[in-house]
Design an enzyme around this catalytic site. Structure first.
Site, PDB file in Angstrom:
ATOM      1  N   SER A  23      -4.851  48.732 -59.340  1.00 31.30           N
ATOM      2  CA  SER A  23      -5.102  49.114 -60.738  1.00 31.30           C
ATOM      3  C   SER A  23      -6.573  48.932 -61.095  1.00 31.30           C
ATOM      4  O   SER A  23      -7.185  49.789 -61.737  1.00 31.30           O
ATOM      5  CB  SER A  23      -4.272  48.231 -61.678  1.00 31.30           C
ATOM      6  OG  SER A  23      -2.907  48.490 -61.497  1.00 31.30           O
ATOM      7  N   ARG A  27      -9.713  51.781 -62.031  1.00 32.26           N
ATOM      8  CA  ARG A  27     -10.477  51.659 -63.280  1.00 32.26           C
ATOM      9  C   ARG A  27     -11.966  51.470 -63.011  1.00 32.26           C
ATOM     10  O   ARG A  27     -12.814  51.971 -63.757  1.00 32.26           O
ATOM     11  CB  ARG A  27      -9.908  50.505 -64.112  1.00 32.26           C
ATOM     12  CG  ARG A  27      -8.558  50.890 -64.753  1.00 32.26           C
ATOM     13  CD  ARG A  27      -7.721  49.688 -65.060  1.00 32.26           C
ATOM     14  NE  ARG A  27      -6.516  50.000 -65.816  1.00 32.26           N
ATOM     15  CZ  ARG A  27      -5.352  50.401 -65.271  1.00 32.26           C
ATOM     16  NH1 ARG A  27      -5.255  50.570 -63.957  1.00 32.26           N
ATOM     17  NH2 ARG A  27      -4.305  50.637 -66.041  1.00 32.26           N
ATOM     18  N   ARG A 123       7.256  63.413 -61.148  1.00 33.06           N
ATOM     19  CA  ARG A 123       7.165  62.326 -62.137  1.00 33.06           C
ATOM     20  C   ARG A 123       6.768  62.857 -63.521  1.00 33.06           C
ATOM     21  O   ARG A 123       6.042  63.841 -63.636  1.00 33.06           O
ATOM     22  CB  ARG A 123       6.171  61.261 -61.643  1.00 33.06           C
ATOM     23  CG  ARG A 123       6.678  60.623 -60.354  1.00 33.06           C
ATOM     24  CD  ARG A 123       5.756  59.573 -59.844  1.00 33.06           C
ATOM     25  NE  ARG A 123       5.720  58.408 -60.719  1.00 33.06           N
ATOM     26  CZ  ARG A 123       4.892  57.382 -60.523  1.00 33.06           C
ATOM     27  NH1 ARG A 123       4.048  57.395 -59.523  1.00 33.06           N
ATOM     28  NH2 ARG A 123       4.927  56.358 -61.338  1.00 33.06           N
ATOM     29  N   SER A 168       3.704  51.203 -71.063  1.00 31.22           N
ATOM     30  CA  SER A 168       3.013  51.758 -69.904  1.00 31.22           C
ATOM     31  C   SER A 168       1.504  51.586 -70.014  1.00 31.22           C
ATOM     32  O   SER A 168       0.871  52.113 -70.936  1.00 31.22           O
ATOM     33  CB  SER A 168       3.349  53.246 -69.757  1.00 31.22           C
ATOM     34  OG  SER A 168       2.437  53.858 -68.867  1.00 31.22           O
ATOM     35  N   GLN A 170      -0.514  52.879 -67.978  1.00 28.65           N
ATOM     36  CA  GLN A 170      -1.135  54.164 -67.646  1.00 28.65           C
ATOM     37  C   GLN A 170      -1.301  55.015 -68.900  1.00 28.65           C
ATOM     38  O   GLN A 170      -2.347  55.626 -69.111  1.00 28.65           O
ATOM     39  CB  GLN A 170      -0.282  54.905 -66.617  1.00 28.65           C
ATOM     40  CG  GLN A 170      -0.258  54.212 -65.264  1.00 28.65           C
ATOM     41  CD  GLN A 170       0.677  54.865 -64.268  1.00 28.65           C
ATOM     42  OE1 GLN A 170       1.390  55.815 -64.596  1.00 28.65           O
ATOM     43  NE2 GLN A 170       0.674  54.360 -63.050  1.00 28.65           N
ATOM     44  N   ASP A 320       6.180  46.718 -60.828  1.00 32.68           N
ATOM     45  CA  ASP A 320       6.089  47.178 -59.439  1.00 32.68           C
ATOM     46  C   ASP A 320       6.764  46.221 -58.460  1.00 32.68           C
ATOM     47  O   ASP A 320       6.842  46.515 -57.259  1.00 32.68           O
ATOM     48  CB  ASP A 320       4.611  47.337 -59.039  1.00 32.68           C
ATOM     49  CG  ASP A 320       3.961  48.490 -59.792  1.00 32.68           C
ATOM     50  OD1 ASP A 320       4.683  49.420 -60.192  1.00 32.68           O
ATOM     51  OD2 ASP A 320       2.731  48.444 -59.979  1.00 32.68           O
ATOM     52  N   LYS A 347       9.530  55.962 -60.948  1.00 33.39           N
ATOM     53  CA  LYS A 347       8.391  55.551 -60.124  1.00 33.39           C
ATOM     54  C   LYS A 347       8.231  56.514 -58.935  1.00 33.39           C
ATOM     55  O   LYS A 347       8.759  57.614 -58.972  1.00 33.39           O
ATOM     56  CB  LYS A 347       8.590  54.094 -59.669  1.00 33.39           C
ATOM     57  CG  LYS A 347       8.510  53.114 -60.829  1.00 33.39           C
ATOM     58  CD  LYS A 347       7.108  53.102 -61.393  1.00 33.39           C
ATOM     59  CE  LYS A 347       7.013  52.269 -62.644  1.00 33.39           C
ATOM     60  NZ  LYS A 347       5.689  52.368 -63.274  1.00 33.39           N
ATOM     61  N   ARG A 351      13.678  53.976 -57.928  1.00 33.54           N
ATOM     62  CA  ARG A 351      13.749  52.679 -57.243  1.00 33.54           C
ATOM     63  C   ARG A 351      15.058  51.937 -57.497  1.00 33.54           C
ATOM     64  O   ARG A 351      15.472  51.122 -56.665  1.00 33.54           O
ATOM     65  CB  ARG A 351      12.561  51.794 -57.656  1.00 33.54           C
ATOM     66  CG  ARG A 351      11.273  52.272 -57.030  1.00 33.54           C
ATOM     67  CD  ARG A 351      10.100  51.355 -57.265  1.00 33.54           C
ATOM     68  NE  ARG A 351       8.948  51.873 -56.537  1.00 33.54           N
ATOM     69  CZ  ARG A 351       7.685  51.606 -56.818  1.00 33.54           C
ATOM     70  NH1 ARG A 351       7.387  50.802 -57.831  1.00 33.54           N
ATOM     71  NH2 ARG A 351       6.707  52.113 -56.097  1.00 33.54           N
ATOM     72  N   ARG A 395       6.475  50.982 -51.862  1.00 34.72           N
ATOM     73  CA  ARG A 395       7.016  49.645 -52.134  1.00 34.72           C
ATOM     74  C   ARG A 395       8.463  49.499 -51.648  1.00 34.72           C
ATOM     75  O   ARG A 395       8.886  48.415 -51.276  1.00 34.72           O
ATOM     76  CB  ARG A 395       6.896  49.313 -53.615  1.00 34.72           C
ATOM     77  CG  ARG A 395       5.440  49.291 -54.092  1.00 34.72           C
ATOM     78  CD  ARG A 395       5.272  48.554 -55.405  1.00 34.72           C
ATOM     79  NE  ARG A 395       4.149  49.063 -56.155  1.00 34.72           N
ATOM     80  CZ  ARG A 395       2.872  48.712 -55.961  1.00 34.72           C
ATOM     81  NH1 ARG A 395       2.565  47.830 -55.045  1.00 34.72           N
ATOM     82  NH2 ARG A 395       1.914  49.238 -56.695  1.00 34.72           N
TER      83      ARG A 395
HETATM   84  C1  S3P Z   1      -0.260  50.839 -63.411  1.00 33.05           C
HETATM   85  C2  S3P Z   1       0.725  50.779 -64.352  1.00 33.05           C
HETATM   86  C3  S3P Z   1       2.159  50.773 -64.021  1.00 33.05           C
HETATM   87  C4  S3P Z   1       2.417  50.490 -62.551  1.00 33.05           C
HETATM   88  C5  S3P Z   1       1.471  51.237 -61.663  1.00 33.05           C
HETATM   89  C6  S3P Z   1       0.042  50.851 -61.969  1.00 33.05           C
HETATM   90  C7  S3P Z   1      -1.665  50.874 -63.850  1.00 33.05           C
HETATM   91  O1  S3P Z   1       2.715  52.049 -64.330  1.00 33.05           O
HETATM   92  O2  S3P Z   1       3.741  50.802 -62.221  1.00 33.05           O
HETATM   93  O3  S3P Z   1       1.732  50.963 -60.297  1.00 33.05           O
HETATM   94  O4  S3P Z   1      -2.568  50.658 -63.009  1.00 33.05           O
HETATM   95  O5  S3P Z   1      -1.911  51.106 -65.038  1.00 33.05           O
HETATM   96  P1  S3P Z   1       3.272  52.386 -65.798  1.00 33.05           P
HETATM   97  O6  S3P Z   1       2.114  52.526 -66.705  1.00 33.05           O
HETATM   98  O7  S3P Z   1       3.991  53.707 -65.614  1.00 33.05           O
HETATM   99  O8  S3P Z   1       4.196  51.279 -66.157  1.00 33.05           O
END
Ligand code: S3P
Length: 443
Positions: A23, A27, A123, A168, A170, A320, A347, A351, A395
């Site tokens: 993550s 970024r 997705r 989320s 993301q 995760d 995901k 999962r 995973r």
């Molecule tokens: C992540 C947020 C999570 C996670 C992903 C990484 C991120 O997803 O499952 O592996 O780096 O912001 P979600 O935002 O869909 O929960």
């Protein structure tokens, strides 16, 4: 397809360092590309997902390169300074890469086309499309709001206050990244806080971010048009990757293992809290702060685990980690229930269904509903012997290879290639601890 068979071993021990946090790596590249000057990144995760983001940023006009000392440099174009890509941006398997970049390019006055592999193309992208549409960006997506899609960006977006309907990081990050090149204040309100790496890093680059606890949740406000200044960033080890050797050491006898320099962001540590509730012998040593993130060394020892209830509020902090927690639960004594985890169906693969099918194939008692799962362990390793379909999900593949380290019958995972999207060297790392994972073995 790289089939891998994991055979039972007697002990695990060793000291290890994890690859960089996925993550934070995404970024660092993305925010570095939006800053002025050269951002140097040490410990970037060189895995498929992050490399897809690096390539996409190059296509958007930022110079991203690896240096001879192993660090990476991003020569940023400043807020709003990216240019129209001449190619389709192929984001591979990476949900984080595509969703964060959709937010970033939505606030640029050009069109961007995103695609990905068959897992990513299945997705949901509506969760990012709808808030960005409210800000004024246009989208043309494949039916069901999936990839491939075109973002029709604009540098005249409206600032919004968006209460997230799904927990989320993301989605939150996509909106905040769009807010960078948007006049005024963009606010995201989260009822259930998710990982805050974007907020931490944007602040470190000089953005003005305010965080207010409101009755409806945590309100994060970004002021548009900041001058982001390039930084040096050191990326800590990925807790989500560390989770695999951690659980291996909890369920396998031996001297235990020490994992150095792991990111311990409080919004990522739900698995640690859960394992401690299960009675795990885990100690955190040598706390530190690295590039604004909490880090520590994790010492893990074998011992009996007990089944627990994992409440839905904890899900964003360990989203995760459910596949590998399921492995710990399969070896624990009694019932473990994961509540309110329908997000797991969205995901890299479904999962919930992968966990229940895989565990059932390894002779574990498991019960799946539409948004929960219960796993009943016998306080010892299950029989094993399952043939696991990983469905392009790194995973799921790693979790079942860890389970195979303790089961009487070996566990076969059909395709381990996707492990490289987040944890290159996983097989070597696990074998270095004493594992017996054999790649390319015929049935
Ligand atoms: C992540 C947020 C999570 C996670 C992903 C990484 C991120 O997803 O499952 O592996 O780096 O912001 P979600 O935002 O869909 O929960």
């Amino acid at each position: 397809m790289t089939r891998v068979v994991s055979h039972r071993i007697e002990t695990v021990s060793g000291t290890l360092t994890m690859p960089g946090d996925k993550s934070i790596s995404h970024r660092a590249l993305i925010i570095g590309a939006s800053a002025v000057g050269e951002t140097k990144i040490y410990g970037l995760l060189e895995a498929g997902d992050v490399m897809a983001t690096a390539l996409a940023l190059r296509n958007l006009g930022a110079d991203v390169k690896k240096n001879s000392d192993g660090s990476w440099s991003v020569f940023g174009r400043g807020v709003g300074g990216l240019s129209e890509p001449t190619e389709i941006l192929d984001m591979g398997n990476s949900g984080t890469g595509v969703r964060l970049l959709m937010g970033l390019v939505a606030a640029h006055p050009f069109n961007t086309i995103f695609s990905g592999d068959t897992s990513l193309c299945a997705r949901p992208m509506g969760r990012v499309i709808y808030p960005l549409r409210r800000m004024g960006a246009g989208f043309n997506a494949h039916s069901g709001d999936t990839l491939p899609l075109i973002v029709q960006g604009s540098d005249m977006l409206r600032p919004v206050t968006e209460a997230l309907t799904v927990a989320s990081a993301q989605v939150k990050s996509a909106i905040l990244l769009a807010g960078l090149n948007t006049r005024g204040q963009t606010t995201v309100v989260e009822a259930f806080p998710s990982r805050d790496h974007s907020e931490n890093m944007l602040e470190a680059f000089g953005a003005e971010i305010s965080i207010v606890e409101e009755e409806r949740g945590k309100a994060i406000t970004l002021t548009g048009y900041p001058e982001l200044l390039a930084q040096n960033i050191s990326i800590p080890g990925d807790f989500s990757s560390a989770a695999f050797p951690m659980v291996a050491a909890l369920i396998t006898p031996g001297d235990g293992i020490l994992i150095n320099n792991v990111c311990l962001n409080s919004l990522r540590k739900g698995l640690l809290d859960t394992l401690l509730e299960m009675g795990a012998k885990i100690n955190i040593k040598h706390h530190d702060v690295l590039s604004g993130e909490q880090v520590g060394d994790i010492l893990v020892k074998f011992g009996l685990l007990k089944g627990v209830r994992v409440p839905s509020e904890r899900a964003p902090k360990m989203i995760d980690e459910y596949p590998i927690l399921a492995v710990a639960a399969a070896c624990a004594e009694g019932k473990t229930v994961f509540e309110g985890v329908s997000e797991l169906r969205l995901k890299e693969s479904d999962r919930l269904s992968a966990i229940s099918r895989g565990l059932a194939a390894c002779d574990v008692e498991v019960d799946e509903t539409k948004d929960s799962i219960s796993i009943t362990g016998k306080g010892k390793a299950p029989l094993g012997g399952g043939h696991i379909l990983s469905n392009m999900d790194h995973r799921v593949a790693m979790a079942f290879l860890v389970l195979g380290m303790v089961t009487e019958k070996p566990i076969i995972v059909d395709d381990a290639a996707y492990i490289d999207t987040s944890f290159p060297g996983f097989i070597e790392v696990m074998n270095g601890l004493g594992g017996d994972l054999r790649a390319g073995v015929e049935l």
